[in-house]
Scaffold this motif. Structure first.
Motif, short mmCIF file in Angstrom:
data_model
loop_
_atom_site.label_atom_id
_atom_site.label_comp_id
_atom_site.label_asym_id
_atom_site.label_seq_id
_atom_site.Cartn_x
_atom_site.Cartn_y
_atom_site.Cartn_z
N PRO A 65 62.81 52.72 -90.50
CA PRO A 65 64.26 52.51 -90.59
C PRO A 65 64.87 51.90 -89.33
CG PRO A 65 63.77 54.83 -90.25
CD PRO A 65 62.45 54.14 -90.47
N GLU A 66 64.12 51.90 -88.24
CA GLU A 66 64.61 51.34 -86.97
C GLU A 66 64.47 49.83 -86.89
OE1 GLU A 66 60.20 51.74 -86.26
OE2 GLU A 66 61.67 52.74 -87.52
N ILE A 67 63.76 49.24 -87.85
CA ILE A 67 63.52 47.80 -87.85
C ILE A 67 64.34 47.16 -88.97
CG2 ILE A 67 61.82 45.95 -88.08
CD1 ILE A 67 59.68 47.99 -87.16
N PHE A 68 65.13 46.17 -88.59
CA PHE A 68 65.93 45.43 -89.56
C PHE A 68 65.37 44.01 -89.63
CE2 PHE A 68 68.49 48.82 -87.91
CZ PHE A 68 69.14 49.33 -89.03
N PHE A 69 65.36 43.44 -90.82
CA PHE A 69 64.84 42.09 -90.99
C PHE A 69 65.57 41.41 -92.14
CE2 PHE A 69 62.70 44.23 -94.35
CZ PHE A 69 62.44 43.28 -95.31
N ASN A 70 65.40 40.12 -92.22
CA ASN A 70 65.91 39.36 -93.35
C ASN A 70 65.05 38.12 -93.51
OD1 ASN A 70 68.82 37.83 -94.61
ND2 ASN A 70 68.05 39.80 -95.31
N LEU A 71 64.84 37.71 -94.74
CA LEU A 71 64.02 36.54 -95.07
C LEU A 71 64.85 35.56 -95.89
CD1 LEU A 71 60.85 38.43 -96.41
CD2 LEU A 71 61.25 37.62 -94.07
N SER A 72 64.53 34.28 -95.73
CA SER A 72 65.17 33.26 -96.54
C SER A 72 64.24 32.07 -96.61
CB SER A 72 66.52 32.86 -95.94
OG SER A 72 67.22 31.96 -96.79
N HIS A 73 64.35 31.29 -97.69
CA HIS A 73 63.59 30.05 -97.76
C HIS A 73 64.32 29.04 -98.64
CE1 HIS A 73 62.03 31.41 -101.69
NE2 HIS A 73 61.69 32.54 -101.11
N CYS A 74 64.04 27.80 -98.34
CA CYS A 74 64.54 26.68 -99.13
C CYS A 74 63.34 25.78 -99.41
CB CYS A 74 65.66 25.94 -98.39
SG CYS A 74 65.12 25.13 -96.86
N LYS A 75 63.54 24.60 -99.96
CA LYS A 75 62.42 23.72 -100.30
C LYS A 75 61.58 23.32 -99.09
CE LYS A 75 64.80 20.53 -102.15
NZ LYS A 75 65.31 19.31 -102.78
N GLU A 76 62.20 23.26 -97.92
CA GLU A 76 61.51 22.72 -96.74
C GLU A 76 61.02 23.76 -95.73
OE1 GLU A 76 63.94 19.69 -98.56
OE2 GLU A 76 64.58 21.58 -97.72
N ALA A 77 61.50 24.99 -95.81
CA ALA A 77 61.16 25.94 -94.76
C ALA A 77 61.36 27.39 -95.20
CB ALA A 77 62.02 25.67 -93.52
N ALA A 78 60.70 28.28 -94.47
CA ALA A 78 60.91 29.72 -94.60
C ALA A 78 61.36 30.23 -93.24
CB ALA A 78 59.62 30.42 -95.02
N VAL A 79 62.27 31.22 -93.27
CA VAL A 79 62.81 31.80 -92.04
C VAL A 79 62.75 33.32 -92.15
CG1 VAL A 79 64.80 31.93 -90.48
CG2 VAL A 79 64.39 29.84 -91.78
N CYS A 80 62.39 33.96 -91.03
CA CYS A 80 62.40 35.41 -90.93
C CYS A 80 63.10 35.78 -89.64
CB CYS A 80 60.96 35.93 -90.90
SG CYS A 80 60.83 37.69 -90.48
N VAL A 81 64.01 36.77 -89.71
CA VAL A 81 64.63 37.32 -88.51
C VAL A 81 64.35 38.82 -88.48
CG1 VAL A 81 66.40 35.57 -88.16
CG2 VAL A 81 66.88 37.51 -89.65
N ILE A 82 64.11 39.33 -87.28
CA ILE A 82 63.84 40.74 -87.06
C ILE A 82 64.71 41.20 -85.90
CG2 ILE A 82 62.08 42.48 -86.54
CD1 ILE A 82 59.98 40.41 -87.52
N HIS A 83 65.27 42.41 -86.01
CA HIS A 83 66.16 42.92 -84.96
C HIS A 83 66.17 44.45 -85.03
CE1 HIS A 83 69.19 42.54 -81.96
NE2 HIS A 83 70.26 42.47 -82.72
N ASP A 84 66.76 45.07 -84.02
CA ASP A 84 66.90 46.53 -84.04
C ASP A 84 68.27 46.95 -84.57
OD1 ASP A 84 68.51 45.82 -81.90
OD2 ASP A 84 67.41 46.99 -80.41
N GLN A 85 69.01 45.99 -85.12
CA GLN A 85 70.30 46.22 -85.76
C GLN A 85 70.33 45.39 -87.05
OE1 GLN A 85 73.75 45.51 -83.23
NE2 GLN A 85 72.41 45.46 -81.45
N PRO A 86 71.27 45.69 -87.95
CA PRO A 86 71.36 44.86 -89.17
C PRO A 86 71.50 43.38 -88.82
CG PRO A 86 72.68 46.83 -89.41
CD PRO A 86 72.20 46.81 -87.97
N ILE A 87 70.87 42.55 -89.64
CA ILE A 87 70.82 41.11 -89.38
C ILE A 87 70.75 40.37 -90.72
CG2 ILE A 87 68.30 41.05 -89.15
CD1 ILE A 87 69.47 39.19 -86.53
N GLY A 88 71.23 39.15 -90.73
CA GLY A 88 71.15 38.32 -91.93
C GLY A 88 70.75 36.91 -91.57
#
Length: 188
Positions: free
Chosen positions: A79-102
């Protein structure tokens, strides 16, 4: 510290081998995509998460997700790790933080005036219409809105016109040749 991982290497890995190296939960999710590109993007985003968790936290097991009532994922047992994922036709992105993130990533495309009027407020419309590249300006605002809603954990909601809030959120937007991504985090 925000960890941002981006990959455009959608076609540079063995999909069958990669599907065997991810969690059963994510494999099932990836295989729901009708086309190979969607499967690859789903796997690639998860691989970026695994890389970030390994590098930042020493976590080597495949993360398993649980979801809130709006579909926002979290990692079971962390529960201490916050992350978010997204992708489009050209790329994938991941963000990781110790607080909520988008995060949201979107490909450049022609924008439709009806969608602009439905999702943007008057000031945003003014900025889009006066921009040298209205399509890019629209995508920049769209990724900011989506990343904010993903941080909040509500998904797309009815307040699209008012969701960008630079007093409460910090936005980092990166523009590439064929896509834009925005990371949204709470201001301290």
């Amino acid at each position: 510290m925000v960890i941002t991982l981006v990959s455009e290497e959608i076609w540079d890995f063995d999909l069958e081998a990669a599907l065997k190296e991810i969690s059963e939960q994510r494999r099932e999710q990836a295989l729901k995509f009708k086309h190979e590109q969607g499967r690859r993007l789903c796997v690639l985003a998860y691989q970026l998460l695994k890389q970030g968790l390994r590098e930042a936290y020493g976590i080597t097991e495949n993360p398993v997700f649980e979801y809130n009532e709006h579909g926002k994922p979290s990692i079971v047992g962390h529960p201490e790790i916050f992350f978010n994922l997204s992708h489009c036709k050209e790329a994938a992105v991941c963000v990781i933080h110790d607080q909520p993130i988008g995060v949201d990533v979107e490909s450049f495309r022609e924008y439709k005036e009806g969608l602009v009027r439905y999702t943007m407020n008057d000031e945003e419309i003014r900025q889009i219409e006066s921009s040298e590249n209205p399509a890019a300006a629209f995508i920049r605002f769209w990724t900011m809105k989506e990343a904010t809603m993903k941080l909040i954990g509500t998904g797309i909601s009815n307040d699209m016109k008012t969701v960008i809030d630079s007093q409460h959120y910090h936005y980092t937007t990166v523009e590439k040749d064929s896509y834009i991504y925005t990371v949204c985090e709470n201001r301290d």
